[in-house]
Design a protein around this motif. Structure first.
Motif, short mmCIF file in Angstrom:
data_model
loop_
_atom_site.label_atom_id
_atom_site.label_comp_id
_atom_site.label_asym_id
_atom_site.label_seq_id
_atom_site.Cartn_x
_atom_site.Cartn_y
_atom_site.Cartn_z
N TRP A 12 0.82 -1.20 0.00
CA TRP A 12 0.00 0.00 0.00
C TRP A 12 0.86 1.26 0.00
O TRP A 12 2.02 1.24 0.37
CB TRP A 12 -0.89 0.05 1.23
N ARG A 13 0.20 2.36 -0.41
CA ARG A 13 0.81 3.69 -0.36
C ARG A 13 -0.05 4.57 0.54
O ARG A 13 -1.26 4.39 0.62
CB ARG A 13 0.94 4.27 -1.76
N ALA B 113 -1.38 8.44 1.88
CA ALA B 113 -1.61 9.86 1.64
C ALA B 113 -1.96 10.50 2.98
O ALA B 113 -2.61 9.88 3.82
CB ALA B 113 -2.74 10.08 0.64
N ASP C 293 2.63 8.28 -1.06
CA ASP C 293 2.18 8.86 -2.33
C ASP C 293 2.21 10.38 -2.30
O ASP C 293 2.87 11.01 -3.11
CB ASP C 293 0.78 8.35 -2.67
N CYS C 294 1.47 10.99 -1.37
CA CYS C 294 1.38 12.44 -1.35
C CYS C 294 0.74 12.92 -0.05
O CYS C 294 0.18 12.14 0.71
CB CYS C 294 0.58 12.96 -2.54
N ARG D 176 -8.23 11.57 -4.46
CA ARG D 176 -7.35 12.42 -5.26
C ARG D 176 -5.90 11.91 -5.33
O ARG D 176 -5.02 12.63 -5.78
CB ARG D 176 -7.36 13.83 -4.71
N SER D 177 -5.68 10.67 -4.86
CA SER D 177 -4.32 10.14 -4.85
C SER D 177 -4.32 8.71 -5.39
O SER D 177 -5.37 8.15 -5.71
CB SER D 177 -3.77 10.15 -3.42
N ASP D 178 -3.13 8.15 -5.46
CA ASP D 178 -2.97 6.74 -5.80
C ASP D 178 -2.75 5.90 -4.55
O ASP D 178 -2.32 4.75 -4.64
CB ASP D 178 -1.79 6.55 -6.76
N ALA D 179 -3.04 6.47 -3.39
CA ALA D 179 -2.84 5.77 -2.11
C ALA D 179 -4.02 4.85 -1.81
O ALA D 179 -5.15 5.10 -2.22
CB ALA D 179 -2.68 6.79 -0.99
N GLN D 180 -3.73 3.80 -1.07
CA GLN D 180 -4.75 2.89 -0.58
C GLN D 180 -5.11 3.19 0.87
O GLN D 180 -6.13 2.73 1.38
CB GLN D 180 -4.27 1.43 -0.68
#
Length: 167
Positions: free
Chosen positions: A21-22, A24, A49-50, A92-96
């Protein structure tokens, strides 16, 4: 960075990497301190991610799609708003996985219902409802913010039986 924050950031990275996972982050009173803490770890680009620092109410609405009507009704320091911040960060992110924090670090800004040291947290991840919690921390502005960073990261790493799920 102090040893406790570094250890928590390393554990967070290991946990996220284990799951693939990533992360945010959506921060208000911590001003990006959570993102700074995790990105101080070498290799964090594999699992971070961010992050957003949405200090103003307008930024929460504009950047994370937190409804202005929700902020007006509940206040920026509320479990409903941090839950919406988590949802916005995930959308708004690619995070899980995402976490959000909003609070009153002081020394001013408190009220009888929300005194200085009141901080709201939310955590969201795959297949789970967003968890929320409100804490009251003692100390000066720096101490409240540091305790908030610690609590936010610990909340990712352990289930909190006092947390409420928000659909």
């Amino acid at each position: 960075m102090d040893e406790r924050l570094e250890t928590l950031a390393q554990r967070t990275g290991q946990w996220l990497r284990t799951h693939g996972w990533r992360l945010a982050t959506a921060e208000s009173c911590t001003g990006g301190w959570i993102a700074e803490t995790v990105t101080a770890i070498a290799g964090s680009s594999d699992w971070f991610d961010c992050g957003w620092v949405t200090y103003s109410n307008a930024a929460k609405a504009r950047q994370l799609d937190v409804p202005a009507t929700l902020i007006d009704a509940q206040g920026a320091v509320s479990e409903a708003v941090v839950a919406a911040m988590v949802r916005g960060a995930l959308a708004r992110s690619d995070a899980q996985v995402a976490l959000a924090v909003s609070g009153i670090a002081g020394p001013t800004g408190g009220s009888p219902g929300k005194p200085v040291g009141t901080v709201c947290f939310a955590w969201g991840g795959p297949g789970a409802a967003v968890r929320t919690q409100t804490c009251r921390f003692a100390g000066d502005r720096e101490q409240v913010r540091r305790q908030s960073v610690i609590h936010a990261l610990e909340g990712l790493l352990q289930a909190d039986t006092t947390a409420k799920s928000v659909p």
